[in-house]
Design a protein around this motif. Structure first.
Motif, PDB file in Angstrom:
ATOM      1  N   ASP A 186       0.877  -1.227   0.112  1.00 26.25           N
ATOM      2  CA  ASP A 186       0.240  -0.011   0.336  1.00 26.25           C
ATOM      3  C   ASP A 186       0.936   1.227   0.184  1.00 26.25           C
ATOM      4  O   ASP A 186       2.301   1.181   0.066  1.00 26.25           O
ATOM      5  CB  ASP A 186      -1.006   0.249   1.201  1.00 26.25           C
ATOM      6  N   GLY A 187       0.196   2.409   0.147  1.00 27.29           N
ATOM      7  CA  GLY A 187       1.072   3.522   0.231  1.00 27.29           C
ATOM      8  C   GLY A 187       1.856   3.830   1.384  1.00 27.29           C
ATOM      9  O   GLY A 187       3.218   4.379   1.223  1.00 27.29           O
ATOM     10  N   ARG A 188       2.049   3.068   2.314  1.00 23.05           N
ATOM     11  CA  ARG A 188       2.647   2.959   3.536  1.00 23.05           C
ATOM     12  C   ARG A 188       3.843   2.125   3.327  1.00 23.05           C
ATOM     13  O   ARG A 188       4.743   1.856   4.025  1.00 23.05           O
ATOM     14  CB  ARG A 188       1.993   2.922   4.853  1.00 23.05           C
ATOM     15  N   GLY A 189       3.743   1.226   2.361  1.00 22.46           N
ATOM     16  CA  GLY A 189       4.847  -0.077   2.108  1.00 22.46           C
ATOM     17  C   GLY A 189       4.386  -1.105   2.915  1.00 22.46           C
ATOM     18  O   GLY A 189       5.211  -2.053   2.918  1.00 22.46           O
ATOM     19  N   GLU A 190       3.136  -1.356   3.317  1.00 20.26           N
ATOM     20  CA  GLU A 190       2.662  -2.570   4.124  1.00 20.26           C
ATOM     21  C   GLU A 190       2.304  -3.433   3.123  1.00 20.26           C
ATOM     22  O   GLU A 190       1.542  -3.227   2.020  1.00 20.26           O
ATOM     23  CB  GLU A 190       1.974  -2.390   5.161  1.00 20.26           C
ATOM     24  N   GLN A 191       2.769  -4.849   3.328  1.00 21.17           N
ATOM     25  CA  GLN A 191       2.134  -5.999   2.542  1.00 21.17           C
ATOM     26  C   GLN A 191       0.454  -6.128   2.277  1.00 21.17           C
ATOM     27  O   GLN A 191      -0.126  -6.187   3.138  1.00 21.17           O
ATOM     28  CB  GLN A 191       2.636  -7.180   2.981  1.00 21.17           C
ATOM     29  N   LEU A 192       0.268  -6.223   0.790  1.00 23.23           N
ATOM     30  CA  LEU A 192      -1.190  -6.521   0.970  1.00 23.23           C
ATOM     31  C   LEU A 192      -1.462  -7.849   0.184  1.00 23.23           C
ATOM     32  O   LEU A 192      -2.225  -8.719   0.732  1.00 23.23           O
ATOM     33  CB  LEU A 192      -1.857  -5.610  -0.458  1.00 23.23           C
ATOM     34  N   LYS A 193      -0.621  -8.246  -0.700  1.00 21.41           N
ATOM     35  CA  LYS A 193      -0.902  -9.513  -1.291  1.00 21.41           C
ATOM     36  C   LYS A 193       0.650 -10.309  -1.602  1.00 21.41           C
ATOM     37  O   LYS A 193       1.463  -9.614  -2.270  1.00 21.41           O
ATOM     38  CB  LYS A 193      -1.422  -9.705  -2.527  1.00 21.41           C
ATOM     39  N   ARG A 194       0.825 -11.529  -1.056  1.00 23.22           N
ATOM     40  CA  ARG A 194       2.163 -12.157  -1.158  1.00 23.22           C
ATOM     41  C   ARG A 194       2.409 -13.128  -2.709  1.00 23.22           C
ATOM     42  O   ARG A 194       1.016 -13.705  -2.757  1.00 23.22           O
ATOM     43  CB  ARG A 194       2.457 -13.166  -0.128  1.00 23.22           C
ATOM     44  N   ARG A 195       3.119 -12.773  -3.332  1.00 21.05           N
ATOM     45  CA  ARG A 195       3.297 -13.380  -4.690  1.00 21.05           C
ATOM     46  C   ARG A 195       2.252 -13.328  -5.605  1.00 21.05           C
ATOM     47  O   ARG A 195       1.307 -14.327  -5.646  1.00 21.05           O
ATOM     48  CB  ARG A 195       3.672 -14.827  -4.282  1.00 21.05           C
TER      49      ARG A 195
END
Length: 760
Positions: A708-717
């Motif tokens: 996301d905009g803060r750099g946190e993971q949304l979806k892996r691979r």
């Protein structure tokens, strides 16, 4: 059309159908022929007897008849016929006799069978052959003649036999006996020939011995060129000092008649056994060692017992040139001390769609600020008029190559420096055609801000063309400030329409906001590059552009007000290891045969420094450097400079390589992880990676995650990345690429910008 060639035949040569084929030739002989036979047969027989041959009268008669009374030829023919007869009378071998017996048995069996069949067919209708009560067969008392096979001699066989005999006799021609000539020979003799005279002996041609054929003379071998004359050896000066009087006394050969016997030094001094006086270094060697700092050396024993010390002098080779040495300047301290005297500086890249007037606008700017003389513009005006492109004269200030001037299109970004009382600027004129977007990226990566040029009369074509992509690329390389030059307002209908300028301003501001530019970093300038209105000088109050000075600054004033402020970490950036990407490699002059240009991203460099170029790993020395076309002692981060190199070959330098500190070289990697923002869909696929001037083919080997905009993971691979997403990906190269953390990259695929981001 007649296909057979017409041939005239004599009547004697024609065959008469009424002539009886195979008739007895003796019945056709005339009385004259019989007389000739009676006269010539004894002559031929006498010749044959002398030659040791025998022949019958019939054979001699046939030979004379066939050869038209030619005794010589008849003699040879009769002799050949007699030889054939003798050959036939030779006893046959057992193999031939056995073959003949076998053939006769087969023929007898065949004849018996044929005779029986013939007799049965002959008496087929006779009733008394088989009378009642008897079963016997009738055997004829008189044997019936057996049937013979057809064939035998024919006219053609006879002619063939005669032709064969003639050919055999042609090699053995004889002379005419008793000087008698046939009628045919008489026709061939000259008129003055007398028949009764004996023929004169014809001299045989002289035989010469056959000379053996000479072998062909082989071609002469290519002579090797004579060796060059040996250069005369240059006499070396004898640097040894002349021996002392005592040494001359010891080494001189005394005259035995005059001088007494020689006395040794040990006997003279009265000491015991002493060491060899030539064991240690001579006084000359000690002096040379002291003068040239060669240190103690082991003396070399010569044939005469004297030492030579010429290695220390090295007379054969010229003294090596001293390498460049750095002055060891404290560049951060000097830079801080000159801060008060230094004017603000900035480099801006000119972007926009093709044919919107970018090069012409920059040419007008350089002309009005005095960076280009009017004489040069007049020369360009004449040259452009000859090509039918008079309106391109100002553009030729930036487009310096012949191909760019002929086609009227900018291919590569051009650099030009100019100064004003308030600031120093570097212009980077980028190409607007879509085929040269990589060159635009290289120019934008060197700039501090962007100047977007739009044609007020063709805004739609620019929005659909490269205007939108250039804005995205300016944002991708990290530019924050944009000056929008609304060009060609003098060609609007009506001229200098304020309403048209405001409509263009609304559309461009909206596009910049969507691309991520802040509203306070965007400034608009109405101008005309061809006429020069509101570029450097404000338009007159009486002109249709009288409304412009009331609300807008000139282009030059806007550039001076848009210079990005100096970062507070400048001192820290200067102290970092040197990093400079090479933008161009060229040959400057005779004194500076190899030069490179680029923008220093971190660190500093000064004359005499030794730097390393990556990825080749070769080292080079800084022979000299220039900033804004002026010689300087050093250059720091943020400056676009030209470095003159030495001690390196041009083959180790390419555009996109990185010059770095030899103590802290930049890494050369084959893969990296990047955080990108998607402008188009992407899969694990081949892509073109642009890192400033470096364009390298790569592959997105792994889609790590979406964030996301803060750099946190949304979806892996994820399996697919869509436009508008942010993702972290892994990109690999086939060859090593110099990389540094924090560099801006642009990812393009199939000629379209697909993403941009930062190296992590």
């Amino acid at each position: 059309m007649q296909r057979v060639k017409n041939v005239d035949y004599d009547e004697d040569e024609l065959y008469d159908d009424d002539e009886e084929y195979g008739a007895d030739p003796e019945e056709s002989y005339s009385q004259e022929d019989r007389d000739n036979f009676a006269a010539l047969i004894p002559v031929v027989r006498a010749e044959l007897e002398e030659a040791g041959s025998r022949a019958s009268n019939k054979e001699i008669q046939n030979a004379l008849w066939n050869y038209y009374w030619d005794v010589g030829k008849s003699d040879a023919e009769a002799s050949a016929a007699a030889a054939d007869g003798e050959k036939q009378e030779k006893p046959k071998s057992k193999f031939d006799q056995a073959a003949e017996r076998s053939a006769r048995d087969i023929a007898d069996d065949f004849e018996d069978a044929a005779s029986m069949l013939l007799s049965m067919a002959w008496f087929r209708d006779v009733p008394w052959i088989l009378p009642p009560g008897r079963q016997d067969y009738l055997v004829p008392a008189t044997p019936i003649s057996r049937p013979r096979l057809l064939g035998g001699s024919s006219k053609l066989a006879k002619l063939a036999e005669e032709r064969r005999k003639k050919a055999a006799a042609a090699s053995a021609e004889g002379s005419v006996a008793n000087g008698a000539l046939s009628s045919l020979d008489r026709l061939t003799k000259p008129k003055d020939f007398k028949e009764n005279e004996a023929p004169s002996a014809v001299a045989e041609p002289r035989k010469y011995p056959v000379r053996k054929k000479r072998e062909p003379t082989p071609p002469p071998a290519e002579e090797s060129p004579p060796p060059p004359p040996a250069e005369p050896e240059q006499e070396k000066p004898d640097l040894r000092a002349s021996p002392t009087a005592f040494a001359r006394t010891l080494s001189a050969s005394p005259n035995q008649d005059i001088l007494p016997a020689a006395t040794t030094l040990s006997e003279l001094l009265g000491s015991g056994q002493s060491e060899d006086p030539f064991q240690g270094p001579s006084p000359d060697d000690t002096l040379i060692s002291h003068l040239y700092n060669t240190g103690p050396t082991k003396p070399k024993q010569t044939a005469n017992g004297l030492t030579k010390k010429t290695e220390a002098l090295k007379l054969d080779s010229a003294p090596p040139q001293p390498k460049l040495r750095s002055k060891g300047l404290d560049v951060p301290k000097l830079w801080a001390e000159e801060k008060a005297k230094r004017k603000p500086s900035a480099a801006f890249v000119v972007v926009g769609h093709v044919d919107h007037g970018k090069s012409t606008l920059m040419g007008r700017l350089l002309l009005d600020v005095g960076a280009v003389s009017q004489r040069d513009i007049d020369k360009y005006q004449r040259q452009a008029s000859e090509l039918g492109k008079a309106s391109f004269a100002l553009a030729w200030v930036m487009d310096t190559s012949t191909e760019e001037r002929e086609r009227g299109v900018t291919f590569d970004f051009a650099q030009h420096h100019f100064s004003t009382p308030k600031a120093d600027f570097t212009i980077l004129d980028a190409p607007g055609h879509r085929d040269f977007v990589p060159n635009m990226i290289g120019g934008a990566s060197m700039a501090d801000m962007a100047v977007l040029v739009v044609d007020a009369n063709q805004l739609d074509s620019g929005m659909k063309g490269q205007t939108r992509e250039h804005i995205l690329l300016a944002k991708a390389v990290g530019l924050k400030k944009v000056v929008v030059a609304v060009n060609k307002l003098d060609a609007a209908r009506p001229a200098w329409s304020q309403q048209l300028f405001e409509s263009v301003q609304i559309d461009i501001r909206k596009l910049l906001a969507e691309s991520g530019f802040a509203d306070e970093d965007i400034k608009f300038v109405p101008c005309s590059g061809l006429s020069g209105a509101n570029v450097v000088n404000q338009p007159k109050a009486s002109s249709p552009a009288a409304w412009v000075p009331k609300a807008h600054f000139t282009l030059l004033q806007t550039l001076e007000r848009s210079i990005p402020p100096t970062k507070p970490t400048t001192q820290e950036t200067i102290k970092q290891p040197l990093r400079m990407q090479i933008i161009d490699v060229f040959r400057g002059s005779v004194t500076n045969p190899l030069s490179v240009a680029g923008r220093i991203s971190s660190g500093n460099v000064q004359n005499g420094d030794v730097v390393t170029t990556q990825p080749s790993g070769e080292k080079a020395a800084i022979k000299g450097l220039e900033v804004s076309d002026e010689p300087r002692e050093f250059a720091v981060a943020g400056q676009i400079c030209t470095l003159h190199l030495s001690e390196i070959e041009a083959q180790h330098l390419r555009s996109g390589d990185v010059l770095c500190s030899s103590q802290h070289p930049v890494r050369v990697a084959r893969g990296f992880t990047a955080l990108i923002e998607l402008l188009d869909s992407l899969l694990p696929q081949p892509v073109d990676v642009h890192l400033g001037r470096l364009h390298a083919p790569g592959t997105i080997s792994q889609l790590i995650e979406t964030v996301d905009g803060r750099g946190e993971q949304l979806k892996r691979r994820p399996r697919l990345l869509k436009a508008g997403q942010r993702a972290r990906v892994r990109i690999s190269f086939e060859e090593g690429v110099p990389l540094a953390v924090g560099e801006k990259i642009v990812v393009r695929s199939a000629g379209v910008t697909a993403a941009y981001g930062t190296v992590e």
